[in-house]
Design an enzyme around this catalytic site. Structure first.
Site, short mmCIF file in Angstrom:
data_model
loop_
_atom_site.label_atom_id
_atom_site.label_comp_id
_atom_site.label_asym_id
_atom_site.label_seq_id
_atom_site.Cartn_x
_atom_site.Cartn_y
_atom_site.Cartn_z
N GLU A 1 -7.57 -2.97 5.88
CA GLU A 1 -7.56 -2.95 4.42
C GLU A 1 -6.65 -4.04 3.85
O GLU A 1 -6.91 -4.59 2.78
CB GLU A 1 -7.12 -1.56 3.93
CG GLU A 1 -8.19 -0.51 4.24
CD GLU A 1 -7.64 0.90 4.39
OE1 GLU A 1 -6.52 1.06 4.92
OE2 GLU A 1 -8.34 1.84 3.99
N ASN B 1 0.86 -1.17 0.00
CA ASN B 1 0.00 0.00 0.00
C ASN B 1 0.91 1.23 0.00
O ASN B 1 1.44 1.62 1.03
CB ASN B 1 -0.86 -0.07 1.27
CG ASN B 1 -1.77 1.11 1.44
OD1 ASN B 1 -1.71 2.07 0.66
ND2 ASN B 1 -2.61 1.06 2.45
N ARG C 1 -6.68 17.89 4.64
CA ARG C 1 -7.51 18.15 3.44
C ARG C 1 -8.80 18.86 3.84
O ARG C 1 -9.35 18.61 4.91
CB ARG C 1 -7.83 16.84 2.73
CG ARG C 1 -6.65 16.26 1.99
CD ARG C 1 -6.95 14.90 1.40
NE ARG C 1 -6.31 13.84 2.15
CZ ARG C 1 -6.62 12.55 2.05
NH1 ARG C 1 -7.58 12.18 1.22
NH2 ARG C 1 -6.01 11.64 2.77
N ARG D 1 -2.66 -2.06 -3.27
CA ARG D 1 -3.77 -1.13 -3.13
C ARG D 1 -3.57 -0.04 -4.18
O ARG D 1 -2.52 0.60 -4.23
CB ARG D 1 -3.75 -0.50 -1.75
CG ARG D 1 -4.84 0.51 -1.57
CD ARG D 1 -4.74 1.17 -0.25
NE ARG D 1 -5.86 2.06 -0.03
CZ ARG D 1 -5.98 2.79 1.07
NH1 ARG D 1 -5.09 2.71 2.02
NH2 ARG D 1 -7.02 3.58 1.21
N HIS E 1 -11.82 4.96 -0.02
CA HIS E 1 -11.80 4.12 1.19
C HIS E 1 -12.58 2.82 1.00
O HIS E 1 -13.10 2.24 1.94
CB HIS E 1 -12.37 4.87 2.42
CG HIS E 1 -11.44 5.92 2.94
ND1 HIS E 1 -11.87 7.17 3.31
CD2 HIS E 1 -10.11 5.91 3.16
CE1 HIS E 1 -10.83 7.89 3.73
NE2 HIS E 1 -9.76 7.15 3.65
#
Ligand code: ADP
Length: 402
Positions: free
Chosen positions: A382, A8, A244, A96, A184
């Protein structure tokens, strides 16, 4: 014995997981999970890894400039894994990849044609996609014999309704790929699959998942499938995040361009790296720091974060036509009793009642016994979603070869 490596690659980090497969049905067994942070020229990168029982195998800083790019980071991670498991042969590498564009709604084997297609989505996720693909290219060179696959953050949302897929701008943009993709997805898939395992009756119903980490978004699920989410075209929309901005009137962009005379690169930097909790607090992007700070600005940053979560919760409940389960996950969602308490306060009108003690203890079920809506904490994972996809792909290939 088959083994899977999951990768990832973020803008300055590489997370890795080493899994053993025990057949084609059993869950992959995580043997080692780790990360290399602060990749970059002039930086002192840091490698950390632990075994599945929590035992720390390595926690060490590299010399300055020793890990200037993702190729080197992958080589370092692989060196470390080879020291740990010298005999293990790698059968698959799962990556990912943030953006699967409009095409991919499930994991896909990484051939050259697929890599070329994915490179075309770089303008849609300029801060993530190039790093994801750089990691994939490096792994293809290092492990030419292993099956390589991409698992997309967008895939889980690909079948959401059209009204959640579009913006009200001229149609040509939709055709060009300017859509609400949602992100996500690997985390939401994990939550959906876990709900299915632990509470199938809840999985069938209407669920709102709040993935609250440094990146944050929310998703409405119906019967375990994505119906609406707060992130859209890019990973900027929806909730405010560590750095963000979250939801923003596009007029603000015009103001920055026309009145402030900012360049696109400056605006990108402002919105991705200097906004959110950091921008509002003037202090930190880290929720722990803000909770401890006690300054007016830190309090306001937390208040805005909570306010946006509550607004989006109301919107998602309306999109779903009700709610039976609320799930918190991500670093903040799993650990911050304060944020969960503020989000749930006064939400009795949609049937949510938080149990103070269970919430303080970070228990799995944190709603009261009388709450109509079940409120849960489910630590997300994940990496295991990627490892499962690799297991399934290996099984399909073996079947096809038989
Ligand atoms: P990423 O999106 O980078 O994977 P994480 O899911 O690891 O991020 O979440 C990081 C966030 O979780 C940080 O803001 C951190 O402060 C917050 N966090 C972690 N533990 C706690 C805690 N005990 N209380 C409040 N916030 C926490």
């Amino acid at each position: 014995m088959s083994h899977v490596l999951t990768l990832n690659a973020g803008s300055s980090s590489l997370k890795f997981g080493f899994f053993r497969l025990n057949g084609t049905v059993e869950d992959p067994d995580p043997r080692i999970v780790g990360s290399i942070e602060r990749i970059g020229a002039g930086e002192r990168a840091h490698i950390k890894a632990k075994r599945q029982d929590g035992f720390v195998l390595i926690d060490q800083e590299f010399g300055r400039n020793h890990v200037p790019d993702h190729d080197t980071a992958l080589a370092r991670a692989v060196e470390f894994l080879k020291e740990q498991r010298p005999q293990a042969k790698l059968d698959a590498v799962g990556h990912r990849v943030v953006h699967g564009g409009p095409d991919y709604d499930e994991p896909v084997e990484l051939t050259q044609t697929v890599m070329d297609r994915l490179a075309q989505f770089e303008p849609l996720a300029p801060l993530h996609q190039p790093h994801n693909l750089a990691g994939a290219r490096a792994a293809l060179k290092l492990f030419p014999e292993a099956v390589q696959l991409a698992c997309f953050d967008t895939a889980f949302h690909r079948n959401h309704p059209w009204v959640n897929d579009t913006f009200a701008i001229p149609r040509k943009y939709y055709d060009q790929g300017v859509r609400r993709y949602g992100f996500h997805g690997l985390s939401y898939q994990y939550i959906s699959e876990t709900l299915h395992q632990i509470a199938p009756h809840l999985h069938m119903g209407r669920t709102v998942v709040a993935h609250l980490g440094n990146g944050a978004s929310m998703c409405g699920l119906m019967g375990g499938r994505s119906v609406a989410s707060t992130m859209g075209f890019s990973a900027l929309d929806g909730l405010p995040m560590g750095t963000r901005c979250g939801q923003l009137d596009p007029g603000v962009l015009l103001y920055m361009l026309m009145n402030e005379g900012m360049t696109p690169a400056e605006i990108e930097d402002e919105l991705y790296r200097k906004s959110g909790l950091l921008g509002l607090s003037g202090l930190s992007n880290d929720m722990r720091t803000l909770e401890a700070a006690g300054t007016e600005e830190a309090r306001q940053a937390i208040d805005y974060f909570v306010f946006r979560i509550r607004r989006e919760l109301g919107g998602l409940v309306a999109a779903l036509g009700g709610i039976s389960t609320m799930v918190f996950c991500g670093g903040i969602g799993e650990n911050s009793a304060l944020i969960r308490e503020k989000v749930c306060a006064g939400m009795g009108w949609i049937g949510m009642e938080l149990d103070e003690t269970r919430n303080m203890r970070n228990e799995r079920i944190i709603s009261t016994d009388f709450s109509r809506v079940r409120i849960l904490i489910i630590p997300t994972d994940e990496e295991i979603v990627i490892a499962r996809a690799a297991r399934d792909m290996l099984a399909r290939r073996a079947e096809a070869a038989a």
